[in-house]
Design a protein around this motif. Structure first.
Motif, PDB file in Angstrom:
ATOM      1  N   GLY A  60      27.588  41.191  21.507  1.00 27.79           N
ATOM      2  CA  GLY A  60      28.867  41.255  22.201  1.00 27.79           C
ATOM      3  C   GLY A  60      29.053  40.145  23.211  1.00 27.79           C
ATOM      4  N   HIS A  61      28.542  40.311  24.413  1.00 26.57           N
ATOM      5  CA  HIS A  61      28.719  39.319  25.459  1.00 26.57           C
ATOM      6  C   HIS A  61      27.874  38.086  25.206  1.00 26.57           C
ATOM      7  CE1 HIS A  61      30.077  42.484  28.643  1.00 26.57           C
ATOM      8  NE2 HIS A  61      31.037  42.129  27.827  1.00 26.57           N
TER       9      HIS A  61
ATOM     10  N   THR B  43      36.540  42.473  34.213  1.00 26.20           N
ATOM     11  CA  THR B  43      37.715  43.314  34.409  1.00 26.20           C
ATOM     12  C   THR B  43      38.171  43.271  35.859  1.00 26.20           C
ATOM     13  OG1 THR B  43      36.266  45.221  34.700  1.00 26.20           O
ATOM     14  CG2 THR B  43      37.189  44.892  32.517  1.00 26.20           C
TER      15      THR B  43
ATOM     16  N   GLU C  35      22.663  44.866  31.129  1.00 27.09           N
ATOM     17  CA  GLU C  35      22.635  44.619  29.689  1.00 27.09           C
ATOM     18  C   GLU C  35      21.381  43.839  29.350  1.00 27.09           C
ATOM     19  OE1 GLU C  35      26.134  42.439  28.667  1.00 27.09           O
ATOM     20  OE2 GLU C  35      27.324  44.237  28.292  1.00 27.09           O
TER      21      GLU C  35
ATOM     22  N   SER D 120      29.316  45.029  32.152  1.00 31.56           N
ATOM     23  CA  SER D 120      30.022  45.513  30.964  1.00 31.56           C
ATOM     24  C   SER D 120      31.323  46.215  31.306  1.00 31.56           C
ATOM     25  CB  SER D 120      29.118  46.489  30.186  1.00 31.56           C
ATOM     26  OG  SER D 120      29.826  47.100  29.129  1.00 31.56           O
ATOM     27  N   GLY D 121      32.428  45.638  30.875  1.00 29.05           N
ATOM     28  CA  GLY D 121      33.705  46.292  31.084  1.00 29.05           C
ATOM     29  C   GLY D 121      33.823  47.570  30.287  1.00 29.05           C
ATOM     30  N   SER D 122      33.288  47.566  29.067  1.00 30.88           N
ATOM     31  CA  SER D 122      33.422  48.736  28.196  1.00 30.88           C
ATOM     32  C   SER D 122      32.642  49.938  28.703  1.00 30.88           C
ATOM     33  CB  SER D 122      32.973  48.384  26.774  1.00 30.88           C
ATOM     34  OG  SER D 122      31.616  47.984  26.758  1.00 30.88           O
ATOM     35  N   LEU D 123      31.526  49.716  29.389  1.00 37.71           N
ATOM     36  CA  LEU D 123      30.720  50.821  29.894  1.00 37.71           C
ATOM     37  C   LEU D 123      31.149  51.298  31.281  1.00 37.71           C
ATOM     38  CD1 LEU D 123      27.113  49.734  28.843  1.00 37.71           C
ATOM     39  CD2 LEU D 123      28.352  51.757  28.037  1.00 37.71           C
ATOM     40  N   THR D 124      31.929  50.498  31.971  1.00 35.85           N
ATOM     41  CA  THR D 124      32.262  50.816  33.357  1.00 35.85           C
ATOM     42  C   THR D 124      32.992  52.143  33.479  1.00 35.85           C
ATOM     43  OG1 THR D 124      32.359  48.471  33.932  1.00 35.85           O
ATOM     44  CG2 THR D 124      33.421  50.009  35.442  1.00 35.85           C
ATOM     45  N   ASN D 125      34.035  52.345  32.672  1.00 34.46           N
ATOM     46  CA  ASN D 125      34.792  53.592  32.771  1.00 34.46           C
ATOM     47  C   ASN D 125      33.928  54.803  32.448  1.00 34.46           C
ATOM     48  OD1 ASN D 125      37.057  52.104  33.410  1.00 34.46           O
ATOM     49  ND2 ASN D 125      37.896  52.144  31.349  1.00 34.46           N
ATOM     50  N   GLU D 126      33.048  54.669  31.455  1.00 34.11           N
ATOM     51  CA  GLU D 126      32.180  55.777  31.080  1.00 34.11           C
ATOM     52  C   GLU D 126      31.233  56.145  32.219  1.00 34.11           C
ATOM     53  OE1 GLU D 126      28.929  56.989  27.582  1.00 34.11           O
ATOM     54  OE2 GLU D 126      29.907  55.031  27.537  1.00 34.11           O
TER      55      GLU D 126
END
Length: 294
Positions: free
Chosen positions: A250-251, A125, A212, A157-163
């Motif tokens: 996923g990745h 990202t 990860e 992990s892009g999906s976990l970054t915001n969290e």
């Protein structure tokens, strides 16, 4: 102070006239990023939100002296675009493309290291120096997620970054720089290569690492701590805790092989090195308070 990128960095965008390139070029400028030029073959003479466009990176650099390049190009064109930027003297390159062939990723990493350049990605990202500049796509307008502060973040992990960054803010902190190394199997830049930048940054007090399953990057971080190269507090969180051995999750880089790369392996190595490890994202703020406020 920031690492790798700040508001003075002159940024070039390869693929700026495409849908993603033009959309994020505007957001990057709105955030304060110094976007000076764009490149799309065959589009020279056009402008995107006031940014001039050229056929080639070399011509763009000659006219505007760019320091860094962000790529919005398909995987099959990524290698050529990266080498074009390297040949033009660009030293910071961020690659968003996912699924670049493995042999090409190895070639790119080797070339970048030999030329003293840093290529970040693929499948990232991007990077953001919070409150100053970004290269990539971050919802920077959400202050509950991207608030300036003194915690560095590096993530696969892009999906976990915001969290995770939201948990950092919730705990009363903010981020100095967030570096997404990407989720492909051969990241162009590894966690252990980023830590020395955070170590030298006087505005970073601690680092949160979002890891990860798969690969050995987190174990390399443990070695970096043990060798005294990185001495500040580090909080780790590992995604893929419930994945069975040998399972790809996923990745492309998140696969456990040869009995290595499990969450247990990584957690053990980090704890033995003196790092703290969160079992879930909501624990990260508590661990930061524990290590910085105690």
């Amino acid at each position: 102070m920031s690492i790798i990128l700040d508001s003075s960095t002159k940024v070039l965008i390869q693929g700026i006239t495409g849908k993603e390139g033009s959309y994020w070029a505007k957001h990057m400028k709105d955030y304060g990023t110094n976007v000076v030029v764009g490149v799309t073959p065959g589009k020279e003479g056009q402008e995107v939100d006031g940014v001039p466009v050229y056929h080639t990176v070399r011509r763009a650099v000659e006219k505007h002296q760019a320091d860094a390049s962000l790529l919005f190009v398909p995987p099959r064109f990524a290698k050529g675009a990266i080498f074009e930027a390297l040949d033009a003297g660009i030293k910071i390159i961020v690659v968003t493309a996912e699924g670049i062939p493995l042999h090409e990723m190895i070639q790119i990493r080797k070339a970048a290291l030999s030329m003293g350049a840093m290529v970040i990605g693929g499948n990232t990202t991007g990077i953001i120096s919070t409150g100053k500049a970004m290269m990539g796509f971050f919802p920077y307008w959400l202050e509950r997620v991207y608030k300036p502060g003194r915690i560095g973040v590096m993530t696969r992990s892009g999906s976990l970054t915001n969290e995770v960054t939201a948990e950092i803010v919730k705990a009363g902190f903010g981020s100095s720089s967030v570096i997404g190394v990407g989720g492909d199997p051969v990241p162009f830049t590894r966690f252990a290569e980023i830590l020395p930048f955070f170590e030298k940054d006087p505005d970073t007090d601690a680092v949160v690492m979002i890891g990860e399953i798969g690969g050995t990057m987190e174990e390399e971080v443990a070695e970096t701590i043990e060798n005294g190269i990185y001495t500040k507090p580090l909080i780790g969180f590992m995604g893929g805790r419930t994945a069975p051995k040998g399972q790809k999750m996923g990745h492309a880089g998140a696969i456990i092989t040869a009995g290595k790369g499990t969450v247990a392996d990584k957690v053990e190595a980090l704890i033995n090195a003196g790092a703290l490890v969160a079992d879930r994202p909501s624990m990260i703020g508590t661990l930061l308070k524990q290590t910085l406020w105690s």
